[in-house]
Motif scaffolding. Structure first.
Motif, PDB file in Angstrom:
ATOM      1  N   GLN A 188     -11.327 -14.800  -7.844  1.00 25.16           N
ATOM      2  CA  GLN A 188     -10.028 -15.437  -8.017  1.00 25.16           C
ATOM      3  C   GLN A 188     -10.145 -16.927  -7.712  1.00 25.16           C
ATOM      4  OE1 GLN A 188      -6.582 -13.808  -6.115  1.00 25.16           O
ATOM      5  NE2 GLN A 188      -6.935 -11.748  -6.875  1.00 25.16           N
ATOM      6  N   CYS A 240      -3.896 -13.225  -9.624  1.00 30.30           N
ATOM      7  CA  CYS A 240      -4.902 -12.520 -10.412  1.00 30.30           C
ATOM      8  C   CYS A 240      -4.239 -11.836 -11.597  1.00 30.30           C
ATOM      9  CB  CYS A 240      -5.596 -11.466  -9.540  1.00 30.30           C
ATOM     10  SG  CYS A 240      -6.910 -10.577 -10.384  1.00 30.30           S
ATOM     11  N   PRO A 258      -3.575  -8.973 -13.857  1.00 27.26           N
ATOM     12  CA  PRO A 258      -3.767  -7.574 -13.464  1.00 27.26           C
ATOM     13  C   PRO A 258      -4.346  -6.672 -14.560  1.00 27.26           C
ATOM     14  CG  PRO A 258      -1.467  -7.959 -13.968  1.00 27.26           C
ATOM     15  CD  PRO A 258      -2.157  -9.287 -14.111  1.00 27.26           C
ATOM     16  N   ALA A 286      -0.946  -2.327  -8.916  1.00 25.24           N
ATOM     17  CA  ALA A 286      -0.975  -3.752  -9.238  1.00 25.24           C
ATOM     18  C   ALA A 286      -1.893  -4.084 -10.407  1.00 25.24           C
ATOM     19  CB  ALA A 286      -1.414  -4.548  -8.006  1.00 25.24           C
ATOM     20  N   PHE A 287      -2.784  -3.153 -10.801  1.00 21.73           N
ATOM     21  CA  PHE A 287      -3.755  -3.428 -11.852  1.00 21.73           C
ATOM     22  C   PHE A 287      -3.788  -2.297 -12.869  1.00 21.73           C
ATOM     23  CE2 PHE A 287      -4.963  -5.955  -8.265  1.00 21.73           C
ATOM     24  CZ  PHE A 287      -5.245  -7.187  -8.846  1.00 21.73           C
ATOM     25  N   SER A 335      -6.762  -8.942   1.443  1.00 19.53           N
ATOM     26  CA  SER A 335      -5.492  -8.414   0.941  1.00 19.53           C
ATOM     27  C   SER A 335      -4.362  -9.398   1.248  1.00 19.53           C
ATOM     28  CB  SER A 335      -5.191  -7.052   1.580  1.00 19.53           C
ATOM     29  OG  SER A 335      -5.125  -7.161   2.990  1.00 19.53           O
ATOM     30  N   THR A 340       0.958  -9.182  -2.111  1.00 21.67           N
ATOM     31  CA  THR A 340       0.998  -8.642  -3.483  1.00 21.67           C
ATOM     32  C   THR A 340      -0.277  -7.908  -3.881  1.00 21.67           C
ATOM     33  OG1 THR A 340       0.219 -10.775  -4.337  1.00 21.67           O
ATOM     34  CG2 THR A 340       2.611 -10.423  -4.246  1.00 21.67           C
ATOM     35  N   GLN A 341      -1.365  -8.056  -3.108  1.00 26.72           N
ATOM     36  CA  GLN A 341      -2.637  -7.435  -3.464  1.00 26.72           C
ATOM     37  C   GLN A 341      -3.243  -6.759  -2.239  1.00 26.72           C
ATOM     38  OE1 GLN A 341      -4.016 -10.645  -6.925  1.00 26.72           O
ATOM     39  NE2 GLN A 341      -4.877 -10.762  -4.880  1.00 26.72           N
ATOM     40  N   SER A 342      -3.451  -5.449  -2.341  1.00 28.97           N
ATOM     41  CA  SER A 342      -3.951  -4.679  -1.207  1.00 28.97           C
ATOM     42  C   SER A 342      -5.470  -4.546  -1.255  1.00 28.97           C
ATOM     43  CB  SER A 342      -3.326  -3.283  -1.224  1.00 28.97           C
ATOM     44  OG  SER A 342      -3.775  -2.556  -2.361  1.00 28.97           O
ATOM     45  N   ASP A 349      -6.345  -2.485  -4.109  1.00 36.13           N
ATOM     46  CA  ASP A 349      -6.365  -3.252  -5.356  1.00 36.13           C
ATOM     47  C   ASP A 349      -7.698  -3.970  -5.532  1.00 36.13           C
ATOM     48  OD1 ASP A 349      -3.760  -2.495  -5.935  1.00 36.13           O
ATOM     49  OD2 ASP A 349      -2.894  -4.246  -4.922  1.00 36.13           O
TER      50      ASP A 349
END
Length: 338
Positions: free
Chosen positions: A47, A70, A72, A129-130, A159, A162-164, A167
């Motif tokens: 990213q 990112c 998705p 998320a993806f 993480s 919005t992104q774990s 993810d």
């Protein structure tokens, strides 16, 4: 050779290249890549590595390039040279391209609206998320190369809201699944603004011998050890790659509104200065990159197309035998019931 003859030869070569690449794209759009590996070029990186800026420089398509965000899903970018400027945007699900969301003349605003409309269709209802669905963008125009690229979501570790961590693992698995395909050429985008050894893409791709991109060289302190490292890297002295390294100077954070033409004027001025002027012209800038990638893809497809067609014929034969066997079983069952 007369100029007219040279022009005719170049035109024939261009038409030949388009037919070859169009064949693979047609197979992909009809879901063949869901069952066998097709020769493709994939673009991957961490990213905020400058991946979106690379794609925008090549295509003039306004990709979202906000730091820390990112995309998705994978994006298939299909570029073709023709007199009239056109674009189409598709959503590909389970290997099959659905109808275009919008299509028409190639203007930045129209393409942005079409891409956003397609993205809305790719948002998952289950909260993930993806997505493994693909956004397919086809852009034609007089200055476009004959080139198809598959842009993959950016790799990340930490993480956020919005992104774990889950993810991050999903994206890593998706990127590696593409990298491991036997007919893939990898374009690994590396940011000069970050430590080389700490970028995930360098760890994942080095064993697979990718083609390397170096972005953000203008972020380096002049004559620093880090700048020296990336110049040496560009000359394959640090990490040798069979396809070599290529350096781009794209828009900076404060240049997001700069037009593509202005971007293209600023780039060669930057590379005319030391130490980047020590590199060859074939390693620098977007214009040489477009020609280089088109040539690499053309030769790559030519190399693999005989085996691809052989595998398709073999699969069709197996399907035909299976259908005939199924038909005999059904006839036998009807006879027994009778």
């Amino acid at each position: 050779m007369p100029d007219a003859a040279i022009g005719s030869t170049a035109l024939l070569a261009s038409d030949d290249s388009r037919r070859i690449i169009d064949l693979i794209d047609s197979l992909s759009s009809h879901g063949v890549n869901h069952y066998l590996d097709l020769p493709q070029i994939i673009v991957c990186g961490d990213q905020s590595s400058g991946k979106s800026s690379v794609l925008e420089a090549i295509s003039r398509v306004p990709f979202e390039a906000q730091d820390g965000l990112c995309t998705p899903f994978a994006t298939e970018l299909v570029l073709r040279r023709q007199e009239e400027a056109e674009f189409k945007v598709f959503v590909t699900r389970h290997g099959v391209a659905e109808e275009a969301t919008l299509e028409g003349e190639s203007t930045d605003l129209a393409i942005e609206k079409a891409i956003e409309a397609a993205k809305e269709r790719l948002i998952l209802s289950d909260g993930k998320a993806f997505s493994r669905d693909i956004l397919r963008i086809e852009v034609s125009g007089p200055n476009q190369p004959h080139l198809t690229l598959v842009d993959l979501p950016g790799l990340f570790q930490s993480s956020t809201i919005t992104q774990s961590a889950e993810d991050a693992q999903t994206v890593e698995e998706l990127v590696i699944s593409y990298m491991k395909k036997p007919r893939i050429i990898i374009l690994a985008v590396v940011s000069a603004a970050n430590e080389f050894a700490l970028q995930q893409v360098t760890q994942r791709a080095r064993e697979i011998d990718p083609n390397g991109f170096i972005t953000k060289p203008d972020k380096l302190d002049r004559y620093s050890n880090t700048e020296k490292f990336y110049v040496n890297l560009s000359n394959t002295k640090e990490v040798p790659l069979s396809l070599g390294w290529h350096v781009l100077r794209n828009r900076g954070f404060g240049e997001t509104t700069v037009a593509s033409d202005v971007r293209d004027q600023l780039e060669p001025k930057f590379f005319a200065k030391s130490p980047w002027n020590k590199l060859t012209d074939s390693q620098l800038g977007v214009e040489s990159l477009k020609s280089r990638l088109s040539r690499v893809l053309h030769n790559h497809v030519l190399k693999h197309i005989p085996n691809v067609l052989e595998e398709i014929q073999s699969s069709l034969k197996e399907c035909k035998i299976a259908l005939e066997h199924l038909g005999r079983e059904r006839r036998s069952q009807k006879e027994q019931r009778a």
